[in-house]
Design a protein around this motif. Structure first.
Motif, PDB file in Angstrom:
ATOM      1  N   SER A  10       0.856  -1.190   0.000  1.00  0.00           N
ATOM      2  CA  SER A  10       0.000   0.000   0.000  1.00  0.00           C
ATOM      3  C   SER A  10       0.889   1.237   0.000  1.00  0.00           C
ATOM      4  N   PHE A  11       0.389   2.319  -0.615  1.00  0.00           N
ATOM      5  CA  PHE A  11       1.199   3.538  -0.691  1.00  0.00           C
ATOM      6  C   PHE A  11       0.284   4.755  -0.868  1.00  0.00           C
ATOM      7  N   SER A  12       0.734   5.880  -0.294  1.00  0.00           N
ATOM      8  CA  SER A  12      -0.025   7.126  -0.451  1.00  0.00           C
ATOM      9  C   SER A  12       0.936   8.304  -0.567  1.00  0.00           C
ATOM     10  N   TYR A  13       0.519   9.309  -1.328  1.00  0.00           N
ATOM     11  CA  TYR A  13       1.231  10.579  -1.405  1.00  0.00           C
ATOM     12  C   TYR A  13       0.546  11.521  -0.415  1.00  0.00           C
ATOM     13  N   VAL A  29      -2.918   5.812  -2.960  1.00  0.00           N
ATOM     14  CA  VAL A  29      -2.769   5.497  -4.383  1.00  0.00           C
ATOM     15  C   VAL A  29      -2.828   3.989  -4.627  1.00  0.00           C
ATOM     16  N   LEU A  30      -2.168   3.197  -3.767  1.00  0.00           N
ATOM     17  CA  LEU A  30      -2.180   1.739  -3.905  1.00  0.00           C
ATOM     18  C   LEU A  30      -2.753   1.103  -2.641  1.00  0.00           C
ATOM     19  N   LYS A  31      -3.561   0.057  -2.844  1.00  0.00           N
ATOM     20  CA  LYS A  31      -4.209  -0.602  -1.700  1.00  0.00           C
ATOM     21  C   LYS A  31      -4.001  -2.119  -1.789  1.00  0.00           C
ATOM     22  N   ASN A  32      -3.129  -2.619  -0.939  1.00  0.00           N
ATOM     23  CA  ASN A  32      -2.926  -4.076  -0.799  1.00  0.00           C
ATOM     24  C   ASN A  32      -2.674  -4.782  -2.132  1.00  0.00           C
ATOM     25  N   ILE A  33      -1.634  -4.322  -2.817  1.00  0.00           N
ATOM     26  CA  ILE A  33      -1.280  -4.861  -4.135  1.00  0.00           C
ATOM     27  C   ILE A  33      -0.465  -6.147  -3.988  1.00  0.00           C
ATOM     28  N   ASP A  34      -0.858  -7.182  -4.751  1.00  0.00           N
ATOM     29  CA  ASP A  34      -0.109  -8.441  -4.778  1.00  0.00           C
ATOM     30  C   ASP A  34       0.035  -8.909  -6.222  1.00  0.00           C
ATOM     31  N   PHE A  35       1.256  -9.226  -6.632  1.00  0.00           N
ATOM     32  CA  PHE A  35       1.475  -9.889  -7.928  1.00  0.00           C
ATOM     33  C   PHE A  35       2.907 -10.405  -7.995  1.00  0.00           C
ATOM     34  N   GLY A  85      -5.084   0.645 -16.958  1.00  0.00           N
ATOM     35  CA  GLY A  85      -5.997   1.254 -15.992  1.00  0.00           C
ATOM     36  C   GLY A  85      -6.148   2.727 -16.292  1.00  0.00           C
ATOM     37  N   ALA A  86      -7.142   3.339 -15.667  1.00  0.00           N
ATOM     38  CA  ALA A  86      -7.395   4.765 -15.886  1.00  0.00           C
ATOM     39  C   ALA A  86      -6.264   5.603 -15.296  1.00  0.00           C
ATOM     40  N   SER A  87      -6.177   6.859 -15.721  1.00  0.00           N
ATOM     41  CA  SER A  87      -5.180   7.785 -15.153  1.00  0.00           C
ATOM     42  C   SER A  87      -5.414   7.929 -13.656  1.00  0.00           C
ATOM     43  N   GLY A  88      -4.322   7.903 -12.894  1.00  0.00           N
ATOM     44  CA  GLY A  88      -4.429   8.041 -11.445  1.00  0.00           C
ATOM     45  C   GLY A  88      -4.746   6.752 -10.723  1.00  0.00           C
ATOM     46  N   SER A  89      -4.738   5.627 -11.454  1.00  0.00           N
ATOM     47  CA  SER A  89      -5.072   4.348 -10.808  1.00  0.00           C
ATOM     48  C   SER A  89      -3.905   3.751 -10.028  1.00  0.00           C
ATOM     49  N   GLY A  90      -2.670   4.289 -10.257  1.00  0.00           N
ATOM     50  CA  GLY A  90      -1.510   3.821  -9.483  1.00  0.00           C
ATOM     51  C   GLY A  90      -0.453   3.100 -10.289  1.00  0.00           C
ATOM     52  N   VAL A 135      -4.558  -5.543 -14.621  1.00  0.00           N
ATOM     53  CA  VAL A 135      -5.601  -4.508 -14.712  1.00  0.00           C
ATOM     54  C   VAL A 135      -5.745  -3.849 -13.342  1.00  0.00           C
ATOM     55  N   ILE A 136      -5.576  -2.523 -13.306  1.00  0.00           N
ATOM     56  CA  ILE A 136      -5.621  -1.779 -12.046  1.00  0.00           C
ATOM     57  C   ILE A 136      -6.747  -0.749 -12.098  1.00  0.00           C
ATOM     58  N   ASP A 137      -7.449  -0.623 -10.979  1.00  0.00           N
ATOM     59  CA  ASP A 137      -8.517   0.379 -10.884  1.00  0.00           C
ATOM     60  C   ASP A 137      -8.569   0.934  -9.466  1.00  0.00           C
ATOM     61  N   LYS A 138      -8.431   2.233  -9.356  1.00  0.00           N
ATOM     62  CA  LYS A 138      -8.490   2.932  -8.063  1.00  0.00           C
ATOM     63  C   LYS A 138      -7.535   2.322  -7.030  1.00  0.00           C
ATOM     64  N   GLY A 139      -6.331   2.011  -7.482  1.00  0.00           N
ATOM     65  CA  GLY A 139      -5.297   1.539  -6.576  1.00  0.00           C
ATOM     66  C   GLY A 139      -5.351   0.068  -6.237  1.00  0.00           C
ATOM     67  N   LYS A 140      -6.282  -0.658  -6.836  1.00  0.00           N
ATOM     68  CA  LYS A 140      -6.410  -2.097  -6.560  1.00  0.00           C
ATOM     69  C   LYS A 140      -6.256  -2.899  -7.852  1.00  0.00           C
ATOM     70  N   ILE A 141      -5.742  -4.117  -7.715  1.00  0.00           N
ATOM     71  CA  ILE A 141      -5.644  -5.016  -8.869  1.00  0.00           C
ATOM     72  C   ILE A 141      -6.996  -5.699  -9.066  1.00  0.00           C
ATOM     73  N   VAL A 142      -7.556  -5.485 -10.263  1.00  0.00           N
ATOM     74  CA  VAL A 142      -8.860  -6.071 -10.593  1.00  0.00           C
ATOM     75  C   VAL A 142      -8.689  -7.500 -11.106  1.00  0.00           C
TER      76      VAL A 142
END
Length: 589
Positions: free
Chosen positions: A349-352, A357-363, A375-380, A548-555
């Protein structure tokens, strides 16, 4: 008293730290001191000879007057020669020492964390690198001159004491009065000067931004808007500067009037002493010739304190950059000799600031894979790349490079083994060749040519009159957006990294050029791990996997066809791009 002790301690520490830029130039300093002593001795002799010249003239001794005039001429010629040599040595000493200091500042600025750079304007660093480095180098030559003058002038003051104790007391009293006034001025001026420098930093940064953004201003026809903003900032700086100058002018007027009054009292005292046979006219003339030096001597303390305060202010600003005032990247950690390219994110997870910006990303990305991120602009998406390259410190979770925690890896070693090509790469005001060799100065010509051909920029370089030696201007002004991107891609390929990160690096390219570069990327081989942030989905459909990323999460994560079948977010993105292509075709038709 405690404040004086603190000031002395601060000055000693600053001088010790400044000495690192001077210690290899001790011979120059010693030679400068010797020449300064010679100049000081000449400045003591000339007023005595001038006084004798006046006496010979008034007594009608014309033959002796000619001899003295010739001797003064020879002495002045010697002074001019010594002064020229001293100036030349000082110039060389200054240029070399300031260059060393500025290079150290540039080097340390590169170590400052990206988050700190984001918080401060460019002027914060430009002003310190450009102006304050001169002040910390000047201090040593200034101190040499100050103390040489002090020693020579002490002798003059002792001579005045012997010739006329009355004049000695007069100079002490008048200098104490002038010194008190100057001390008051100095304290007020110093506080205002600190505020002025802080405000000036922002103004310097604005000037830099204006030059870099001048094309956008023209395209927006935003002349009035930008000039209004610049005038607003300049008014703030100028008001502070005017206040600073007005303080000096007020005290200058006061001390000037008092000095003029002392001129009159000096003549009156001289007449009284001569009338009472307490001093000879010749001695009075000599003392008058030396009067300026005596006032400087008795005001030595105030001038020295002002010099040191000015120096400490500049030194503090310089050593804030060279020291730990700004948050620096941790240079410790493991050295990676050869990065294979396996990358794993675990619950990252990360924030400015307060913006998550990122929420519990795993890959997991295996070595040699080609991975796309959409992903959309600003998705992380770009933030993931910033964390992989350690541009920002990881807040929560873990990132592993070749199964090693990224926190344990030296950032220099990590960046040596990977290359990031941003959407808007910065091209420096160097030649094309120098830009290409920034990350690999030992690159062979055949490797450079091969990389440029893969990036589809070689033919364009050859179209320039001077080829690889073409100067591209500030920010690569002579190149188009697509040419800058292709040059940046070639620059990264020359680096020879096993991990390549493309952050929408082909967004400014036409479809034909993009296809050529994409083909080159996919031909890089299984020893290269490639991560691509896609502006167009067509650039990543052949990737091994797409994230695929959306709103800081991996879809979802999968191959292109898999995602088309099961991922609604990816389906929407794909359909949207397909409809744009159709609409564009219909419009062109």
């Amino acid at each position: 008293m405690s404040k004086l002790k603190d000031d002395i301690k601060e000055t000693k520490n600053n001088l010790k730290m400044s000495w690192q830029f001077i210690k290899n130039k001790k011979k120059s300093l010693i030679l400068m001191a010797i020449l300064s002593i010679i100049l000081s001795a000449i400045s003591v002799v000339v007023p005595i000879l001038s006084a004798k010249l006046l006496l010979k003239l008034t007594n009608g001794l014309l033959e002796e007057l000619i001899y003295i005039a010739i001797f003064i001429f020879i002495v002045e010629i010697c002074r001019n020669i010594v002064s020229t040599v001293l100036h030349k040595i000082t110039q060389i000493y200054m240029i070399k020492a300031v260059t060393d200091a500025q290079l150290a500042m540039f080097s340390e600025t590169l170590k400052i964390s990206t988050s700190e750079i984001d918080k401060n304007s460019s002027g914060t660093f430009i002003d310190r690198i450009k102006n304050d480095t001169n002040d910390i180098i000047n201090i040593f030559s200034d101190l040499v001159n100050y103390f040489v003058d002090f020693i020579s002038n002490v002798g003059i003051l002792m001579a005045v004491l012997i010739v006329s104790p009355y004049m000695f007391i007069y100079f002490i009293v008048t200098s104490l009065i002038l010194g008190y006034i100057d001390r008051k001025r100095r304290n007020i001026y110093f506080d205002q000067s600190k505020r002025y420098r802080k405000i000036r930093e922002k103004s310097t940064g604005l000037a830099s931004e204006f030059i870099r953004g001048i094309r956008d201003v023209k395209l927006l026809n935003g002349k009035n808007g930008i000039l209004t903003q610049i005038k607003k900032e300049m008014d703030i700086v100028n008001n502070e500067r005017i206040s600073l100058e007005q303080t000096s002018l007020k005290f200058r007027l006061l001390s000037g009037n008092i000095r003029d009054f002392f001129d009159v009292t000096f003549i009156i005292l001289g007449v009284i002493l001569v009338s009472n046979n307490l001093i000879s006219i010749a001695n009075l003339l000599v003392i008058h010739m030396y009067r300026g030096k005596l006032e400087n001597l008795l005001n030595f303390y105030n001038r020295l304190i002002e010099l040191i305060k000015h120096y400490n202010l500049s030194a503090t600003r310089v050593f804030e950059v060279l020291g730990d005032y700004f948050l620096k990247e941790d240079a410790s950690g493991l050295e990676l000799s050869n990065l294979k390219g396996k990358i794993e994110f675990r619950n990252v997870s990360f924030s400015y600031d307060d913006n998550v910006v990122l929420k519990n990303i795993d890959f997991i990305i295996n070595s040699g894979e080609k991975i796309g991120f959409v992903g959309a602009s600003g998705s992380g998406k770009s933030t993931i790349f910033n964390l992989i390259t350690k541009l920002y410190p990881l807040e929560k979770g873990n990132i592993y490079i070749d199964d090693i925690d990224i926190k344990e890896i030296n950032y220099n070693s990590l960046r040596n083994n990977l290359a990031l090509i941003p959407q808007n790469p910065y091209i420096f005001n160097f030649s094309i060749m120098d830009n290409l060799r920034i990350a690999n100065q030992d690159a062979k010509m055949e490797d450079i040519i091969e990389a440029c051909k893969k990036a589809d920029i070689y033919d364009r370089i050859m179209e320039f009159e001077h080829g690889f030696d073409t100067e591209v201007g500030e920010g690569g002004v002579i190149l188009s957006g697509g040419e800058k991107q292709r040059l940046a891609i070639a620059r990264s390929l020359i680096k020879g990294s096993n991990v390549l990160l493309f952050d929408e690096a082909t967004s400014a390219l036409d479809n034909i050029t993009q296809d050529k570069i994409q083909t080159s990327i996919y031909k890089l081989g299984s020893d290269k791990t490639v991560l691509i942030i896609a502006h167009r989905l067509s650039t990543i459909i052949n990737c091994d996997k797409i994230v695929v990323i959306d709103k800081g999460k991996i879809v979802d994560i999968g191959a292109h066809q898999e995602l088309l079948e099961r991922c609604q977010k990816y389906q929407k993105l794909f359909k949207y791009e397909k409809s744009k292509s159709v609409n564009k075709y219909l419009i062109l038709s």
